[in-house]
Write a protein that holds these residues in place. Sequence first.
Motif, short mmCIF file in Angstrom:
data_model
loop_
_atom_site.label_atom_id
_atom_site.label_comp_id
_atom_site.label_asym_id
_atom_site.label_seq_id
_atom_site.Cartn_x
_atom_site.Cartn_y
_atom_site.Cartn_z
N THR A 1 -6.47 1.84 -3.86
CA THR A 1 -7.67 2.46 -4.42
C THR A 1 -7.70 3.92 -3.96
O THR A 1 -6.74 4.40 -3.35
CB THR A 1 -8.95 1.76 -3.92
OG1 THR A 1 -9.08 1.99 -2.51
CG2 THR A 1 -8.91 0.26 -4.19
N ASP B 1 -6.74 -0.14 0.85
CA ASP B 1 -6.85 -1.46 0.23
C ASP B 1 -5.61 -1.79 -0.59
O ASP B 1 -4.83 -0.93 -0.95
CB ASP B 1 -8.06 -1.50 -0.70
CG ASP B 1 -9.37 -1.28 0.03
OD1 ASP B 1 -9.57 -1.96 1.05
OD2 ASP B 1 -10.18 -0.45 -0.42
N TYR B 2 -5.45 -3.09 -0.85
CA TYR B 2 -4.43 -3.53 -1.78
C TYR B 2 -5.11 -4.39 -2.83
O TYR B 2 -5.83 -5.32 -2.47
CB TYR B 2 -3.34 -4.35 -1.09
CG TYR B 2 -2.28 -4.79 -2.08
CD1 TYR B 2 -1.29 -3.91 -2.47
CD2 TYR B 2 -2.31 -6.05 -2.65
CE1 TYR B 2 -0.34 -4.28 -3.40
CE2 TYR B 2 -1.38 -6.43 -3.59
CZ TYR B 2 -0.39 -5.54 -3.95
OH TYR B 2 0.54 -5.91 -4.89
N ARG C 1 0.85 -1.19 0.00
CA ARG C 1 0.00 0.00 0.00
C ARG C 1 0.88 1.24 0.00
O ARG C 1 1.95 1.24 0.59
CB ARG C 1 -0.90 0.02 1.23
CG ARG C 1 -1.78 -1.18 1.34
CD ARG C 1 -2.51 -1.18 2.64
NE ARG C 1 -3.25 -2.41 2.81
CZ ARG C 1 -4.10 -2.62 3.77
NH1 ARG C 1 -4.32 -1.69 4.68
NH2 ARG C 1 -4.75 -3.75 3.85
#
Length: 78
Positions: free
Chosen positions: A55, A51-52, A31
């Motif tokens: 986003t 998120d990964y 991230r």
Amino acid sequence: MFDRAIKITDFLLIYIAPYHLFHGAFQIEGRIGGVIYFEDIKIGLIAVSADYPPTDAVKYSRFTEMIQLSAPNGNDRN
């Protein structure tokens, strides 16, 4: 932010002296994140992609520097 110990990688920090400002980017488990810290007022902000893969959702956390005082020992005059 993560409820566990994490490893920060690819940390690149710069200092902008006229503004007493640290600014940088880093990665945490794939991230992307960034940090700003104002040295004179001892306040900063960290932001990490929520998120990964990354986003547009972001987790933020403000922080302040805290002074840790030693325990009173009878010799203190303050």
